[in-house]
Enzyme design. Structure first.
Site: not given
Ligand code: S3P
Length: 448
Positions: A28, A100, A174, A320
């Site tokens: 992240s 994602g 996110q 996660d």
């Molecule tokens: C992340 C946020 C999380 C996490 C992903 C990384 C990020 O997702 O599951 O692996 O770096 O902001 P969500 O924001 O969909 O919860």
């Protein structure tokens, strides 16, 4: 075998581990360092950068958008920021791979640009929900289309975005980050209120780049029009990667694991609290800071784990880590219960369904719930997992979780679809082998 992910591991049972492990940089934080460095004025340097497929997708997209990025040595990145208005359009779709985070954060970053953009990804990412980020960005004035809520995401160029006051319906870092990145290009103050605590890496890192971000309770606010000043970012070890070794250290019969320089940001470290609540023997030392993030060294020893009902407030802080939590819960005495985790349906795979399938294949008694899982816990003192074959459905964290299960397995565990482990944790198999696991790798990428 899943045709799209031909790689597989065969992991043999082991009863002892021993090792001092430095897990790779935080995924992240690495994504965000690249993006903010690209938007900043001047040269940003990053050390401890995670060279995984996901972060490299972000790096490649930024280069296509006109940011010059060099990689002088492993883990080190040098970004020539183009400033908040300096990106340029691209005549092809930007490929986010499996990431994602890359797709949703780029939606926010590109929403207020004057040029059009198209975002695509691999088969898994093309199935994931993007409206959660598109909807608030549209309220800011962005012109964004998704296809039945999923990628491809088409973003039309425009001249102005407006600030919003956004109550986030799902707890998603996110989505919060996408809105904050878009907010940089507005004239007003944008507010985002989260329904539960989500990771705050974007807020912390914006501060390092000289941007004022305020938090009052569950609301983060940011005034648009602020410029980012280039800086140096040190990336801590990824707590989510450390999590596999933490659980390995708890469920193994003998030995210990020492993890160095692990990021322990409290918005991320829910698994630590859960394992402690289960009776895990974890010692914390060398508390320090790494750039904007707190870190520590952790020593984990074999522990008699007890089942736990996961407190609801820990769900978004652990999000996660549930695949590896389920492995820990299977090894605990007494039942464990997770509720309120419906988000797991829309991760790299449907993590509730995929974990349930795998646990069934290895003979673990459990009940799949719409928003979580009940796991019955170990029966007696013998191995918890039968030998068997599981399909990770191309989900990196599920592959690594079942590799750790080998420490309580009666025979070989064959894990299909391991090719995507490189999206978050390149070198996992080697580090795990150095610590005492026996992982044999087969498939296209290793010629087996
Ligand atoms: C992340 C946020 C999380 C996490 C992903 C990384 C990020 O997702 O599951 O692996 O770096 O902001 P969500 O924001 O969909 O919860």
């Amino acid at each position: 075998m899943t045709a799209d992910f031909p790689d597989r591991w065969v992991v043999a049972p082991e009863r002892a581990i021993r090792g001092r492990v430095r897990v790779p940089g935080d995924k992240s934080v690495s994504h965000r360092a690249l993006m903010l460095g690209g938007l900043a004025d001047g040269e940003t340097t990053v050390e401890g950068f995670l060279e995984s497929e996901d972060c490299l997708a972000t790096l490649k997209a930024l280069r296509a958008l006109g940011v010059s990025i060099e990689r002088p040595e492993p883990g080190c990145v040098c970004i020539q920021g183009v400033g908040i208005d300096g990106l340029h359009g691209v005549d092809h779709a930007l490929d986010m791979g499996n990431a994602g985070t890359a797709m949703r954060l780029f939606m926010g970053l590109l929403a207020g640009q004057t040029f059009d953009s198209i975002l695509v990804g691999d088969q898994s990412l093309m199935r994931r929900p993007m409206e959660r980020a598109a909807a608030p960005l549209r309220r800011m004035g962005a012109k964004i289309k998704t296809c039945d809520g999923k990628p491809p995401v088409v973003i039309r160029g425009l001249s102005d975005l407006r600030a919003i006051d956004f109550q986030m319906p799902v707890a998603s870092a996110q989505v919060k980050s996408a809105v904050l990145l878009a907010a940089l290009r507005t004239a007003g103050v944008t507010k985002v209120t989260e329904p539960a605590t989500t990771r705050d890496h974007t807020e912390r890192m914006l501060t390092c780049f000289g941007v004022e971000v305020h938090r009052v309770g569950a609301t983060v606010s940011l005034r648009g029009g602020q410029r980012l000043r280039a800086t140096h970012i040190d990336v801590p070890g990824d707590f989510s990667s450390a999590a596999f070794f933490m659980v390995a250290g708890c469920i193994v019969e003998t030995g210990f694991i020492e993890l160095q320089g692990v990021g322990i940001n409290p918005t991320r470290s829910g698994l630590f609290d859960i394992l402690r609540g289960m009776g895990a023997d974890i010692t914390v030392s060398n508390l320090a800071t790494c750039g904007p993030e707190p870190t520590a060294d952790l020593v984990i020893r074999p522990s008699k784990l007890r089942g736990i009902e996961v407190p609801l407030e820990l769900v978004s802080r652990t999000i996660d880590e549930f695949p590896i939590f389920f492995i820990a819960a299977a090894c605990a005495e007494g039942a464990s219960l997770l509720r309120g985790a419906e988000e797991l349906h829309v991760k790299e795979s449907d993590r509730l369904a995929t974990m349930s399938e795998g646990l069934t294949a290895l003979g673990v008694s459990h009940q799949l719930l719409a928003d979580g899982m009940r796991i019955d816990g170990r029966k007696g003192s013998g191995p918890v997992f039968q030998a068997g074959r599981i399909d990770s459905r191309g989900d990196h964290r599920i592959a690594m979780a079942f590799a750790v299960a080998s420490l309580q397995a009666a025979g070989d565990i064959e894990i299909l679809g391991t090719g995507n482990v490189v999206t978050s944790f390149p070198g996992f198999a080697s580090l795990a082998r150095e610590s005492g696991l026996t992982i044999r790798e087969y498939g296209s990428s290793v010629g087996g």
